[in-house]
Design an enzyme around this catalytic site. Structure first.
Site, PDB file in Angstrom:
ATOM      1  N   LEU A  54       0.825  -1.205   0.000  1.00  0.00           N
ATOM      2  CA  LEU A  54       0.000   0.000   0.000  1.00  0.00           C
ATOM      3  C   LEU A  54       0.864   1.263   0.000  1.00  0.00           C
ATOM      4  O   LEU A  54       0.796   2.069  -0.923  1.00  0.00           O
ATOM      5  CB  LEU A  54      -0.930   0.006   1.210  1.00  0.00           C
ATOM      6  N   SER A 106       1.202   8.904   5.097  1.00  0.00           N
ATOM      7  CA  SER A 106      -0.141   8.747   5.660  1.00  0.00           C
ATOM      8  C   SER A 106      -1.252   8.994   4.649  1.00  0.00           C
ATOM      9  O   SER A 106      -2.402   8.624   4.894  1.00  0.00           O
ATOM     10  CB  SER A 106      -0.324   9.711   6.849  1.00  0.00           C
ATOM     11  N   GLN A 155      15.244   3.865  31.500  1.00  0.00           N
ATOM     12  CA  GLN A 155      15.705   4.705  32.605  1.00  0.00           C
ATOM     13  C   GLN A 155      15.974   3.874  33.852  1.00  0.00           C
ATOM     14  O   GLN A 155      16.980   4.072  34.545  1.00  0.00           O
ATOM     15  CB  GLN A 155      14.650   5.792  32.900  1.00  0.00           C
ATOM     16  N   GLU A 180       0.778   1.482  10.277  1.00  0.00           N
ATOM     17  CA  GLU A 180      -0.679   1.235  10.267  1.00  0.00           C
ATOM     18  C   GLU A 180      -1.460   2.479  10.682  1.00  0.00           C
ATOM     19  O   GLU A 180      -2.509   2.401  11.296  1.00  0.00           O
ATOM     20  CB  GLU A 180      -1.044   0.054  11.175  1.00  0.00           C
ATOM     21  N   THR A 201      -0.336   6.751  11.626  1.00  0.00           N
ATOM     22  CA  THR A 201       0.359   7.477  12.695  1.00  0.00           C
ATOM     23  C   THR A 201      -0.607   7.833  13.828  1.00  0.00           C
ATOM     24  O   THR A 201      -1.836   7.768  13.674  1.00  0.00           O
ATOM     25  CB  THR A 201       0.976   8.767  12.151  1.00  0.00           C
TER      26      THR A 201
END
Length: 387
Positions: free
Chosen positions: A126, A133, A340, A367, A369
């Site tokens: 695609l 996007s 961290q 898939e 954003t």
């Protein structure tokens, strides 16, 4: 009465995949990741377990399960490694599912059994190099020439497209013009090895380094007219449905990664000492892990809800977007906090949390954003389209 407990079949599947992930994936995946090597043997084992056939009927070699079963498997795999999880997710929801949903009886008979056994992989073409996007801005074309479709164009970031066992790529292409002057978009199956179909070299990626991702090009690539998947001109609607379902699966991967960060931190803080005490005794560390667990739990409920609506045949576009948004942000936040907590060791690739940190970011991009998810949620709430 609401009840989020898994029934016996789902729970048995979850435990089986968790044991496989811990016993088979965890000990070896770090080396595959560092070598940027596709884990064929792990894929073969997942195929033998029936994971690639989970949501498909037994008549096609599937396990007769459903999409939620696939999501449970993805979550458990991603608790250990996301490269393996995305290989399964893309193989099923992007490779096999469009053929099952929209294919002819002959297309299903030809392709699904091998795909369900994990002996072959399918891919979904695609995204394009300049599209991102904007999935509607397709430039790849396919024109009918006698009894063949002739494809020209390129695709980018296509998972499972260049492995030794990749059998096909379903390509979204412009096949004409609609009555209102827009693009007529159709989906066409292109088998691997077709002349004119070229797979570029592997990308050098930040994360998902043990998964397969390539750019594809099509130059006068000819396939039979019967390789059209579904009705001509229905490609756009088909890939929107495919992406809605895929977002629930990606949400499950995000939850798995977020929970995997909790798992690793619990082990680490029980062993690591600082200033004469196990660091798990310090409230600052406890609060971080508590927040991590809360994020994973909340995101899990979101994808459970979206999957439940999907299986009942109800609209789930908004719920899928919420699940994908929530889980990807939970994964990113948990990976940051886990790194961290581990300190300098969290910056080392030999520790899983370093790999989790590198893998988490793509979940906010692939898939759809996070911005696209917010846009979809806003539209489903009836808000006007923004400029």
């Amino acid at each position: 009465m609401l009840d989020y407990r898994l029934d016996e079949e789902y729970e048995a599947l979850r435990k089986t995949v968790r044991e496989f992930a811990r016993a088979e994936v965890a000990p070896v995946i770090g080396d595959f990741y560092e070598r940027e090597e596709f884990p064929y043997e792990l894929v073969r084992k997942m195929g033998a377990m029936g994971l690639f056939g989970l949501p498909f009927p037994e008549e096609y070699g599937g396990m007769g399960g459903d999409y939620f079963a696939l999501c449970l498997a993805l979550e458990e795999l991603a608790r250990v490694d996301s490269s393996v999880a995305i290989t399964l997710e893309a193989g099923v929801s992007l490779g096999s599912m469009p053929i099952y949903r929209f294919g002819t009886a002959e297309q299903k008979r030809r392709w699904l059994p091998e795909l369900c056994r994990g002996e072959a992989l399918g891919a979904f073409g695609l995204t394009e190099p300049g599209g991102g996007s904007d999935a509607g801005a397709l430039r790849t074309t396919a024109r009918l020439d006698g009894d063949d479709w002739v494809l020209r164009g390129s695709k980018a970031f296509i998972t499972n497209s260049g492995t030794d066992i990749t059998a096909l790529v379903t390509v979204a292409a412009v096949t004409g013009t609609t009555a209102d002057g827009g693009k007529e978009i159709s989906a066409i199956i292109v088998p691997s090895g077709t002349p004119g179909f070229t797979v570029a070299g592997r990308y050098s990626k930040v994360g998902w380094n043990a998964s397969d991702t390539h750019e594809l090009s099509f130059v006068d690539c000819r396939v039979p007219a019967e390789n059209l998947l579904g009705a001509r001109g229905r490609g756009y609607a088909q890939f929107l449905q495919t992406l809605d379902e895929g977002r629930v699966a990606i949400a499950a991967i995000g939850v798995g990664l977020a929970q995997g960060c909790v798992d690793e931190c619990l082990r680490y803080v029980a062993e690591r000492e600082a200033f004469g005490r196990k660091i798990g005794m310090y409230q600052a560390i406890q609060f971080k892990i508590a927040d991590m667990e809360a994020r994973a739990h909340t995101a899990r409920l979101a994808y459970y809800h979206a999957a439940a609506r999907m299986l009942r045949g109800e609209s789930f576009k908004k719920e899928a977007a919420i699940a994908k948004l929530t889980s990807s942000e939970a994964a990113m936040a948990n990976a940051r906090e886990a790194t961290q907590i581990f300190g300098g060791y969290g910056f080392m690739n030999e520790f899983p949390v370093g790999r989790f940190y590198r893998d988490a970011k793509i979940l906010e991009i692939g898939e759809g954003t996070s911005e696209v998810q917010r846009m979809l949620i806003a539209r489903e709430l009836g808000l006007p389209r923004s400029a």
